[in-house]
Write an enzyme that holds these catalytic residues in place. Sequence first.
Site, PDB file in Angstrom:
ATOM      1  N   LEU A  32      44.479 -15.723  24.398  1.00  0.00           N
ATOM      2  CA  LEU A  32      45.266 -16.950  24.457  1.00  0.00           C
ATOM      3  C   LEU A  32      45.512 -17.394  25.889  1.00  0.00           C
ATOM      4  CD1 LEU A  32      47.884 -15.825  21.778  1.00  0.00           C
ATOM      5  CD2 LEU A  32      45.871 -17.284  21.411  1.00  0.00           C
ATOM      6  N   GLY A  33      44.576 -17.045  26.764  1.00  0.00           N
ATOM      7  CA  GLY A  33      44.701 -17.438  28.166  1.00  0.00           C
ATOM      8  C   GLY A  33      45.935 -16.845  28.805  1.00  0.00           C
ATOM      9  N   GLY A  36      48.519 -14.680  26.649  1.00  0.00           N
ATOM     10  CA  GLY A  36      48.302 -13.311  26.204  1.00  0.00           C
ATOM     11  C   GLY A  36      47.173 -13.205  25.193  1.00  0.00           C
ATOM     12  N   SER A  59      42.476 -16.353  41.293  1.00  0.00           N
ATOM     13  CA  SER A  59      41.206 -16.718  40.664  1.00  0.00           C
ATOM     14  C   SER A  59      41.165 -16.141  39.252  1.00  0.00           C
ATOM     15  CB  SER A  59      40.033 -16.144  41.473  1.00  0.00           C
ATOM     16  OG  SER A  59      38.816 -16.348  40.784  1.00  0.00           O
ATOM     17  N   ASP A  65      36.319 -10.569  31.489  1.00  0.00           N
ATOM     18  CA  ASP A  65      35.490  -9.361  31.592  1.00  0.00           C
ATOM     19  C   ASP A  65      36.358  -8.130  31.799  1.00  0.00           C
ATOM     20  OD1 ASP A  65      33.189 -10.893  31.354  1.00  0.00           O
ATOM     21  OD2 ASP A  65      32.954 -11.113  33.518  1.00  0.00           O
ATOM     22  N   THR A  98      43.420 -11.255  42.038  1.00  0.00           N
ATOM     23  CA  THR A  98      42.373 -10.853  42.974  1.00  0.00           C
ATOM     24  C   THR A  98      41.569 -12.084  43.407  1.00  0.00           C
ATOM     25  OG1 THR A  98      42.228  -8.761  41.794  1.00  0.00           O
ATOM     26  CG2 THR A  98      40.389  -9.308  43.242  1.00  0.00           C
TER      27      THR A  98
END
Length: 124
Positions: A32-33, A36, A59, A65, A98
């Site tokens: 859900l971006g 969560g 970013s 991934d 990161t």
Amino acid sequence: MNPTVDICYEVDRLADIGKTRARVRFVAVTTLGELGALCSTRHGHTELRVPPLPGEPLSDAGAGDAMVAALTLRLAAGDDPVEACALGLAAAAAAVLTPDTEPFDREVAEALYPAVRIKRQAGS
């Protein structure tokens, strides 16, 4: 050293162990971006919310991934699917902190993990 290749080797190694520990045969995770994820098993559905980030997002490259890698690694090790998903969300959040496509900091993911909010839906 390539973190992706290292994770793949670890998943292969743990898959053999996980075959004897597997507690769940069905797991579906809907991301859900920034909100969560929803983890669904044969036992029901569980909402997981991303912890508050300790810094500004830099970013979102690699966040999905990172989630899939952590989730897969922990499922292969025989972990509970909801706990595996919680670690996946923490890894995704660490990836967002990161810059660019750099690998996320494992210590950041481990620090965020306890802050993932887990809400089991009624009947779960």
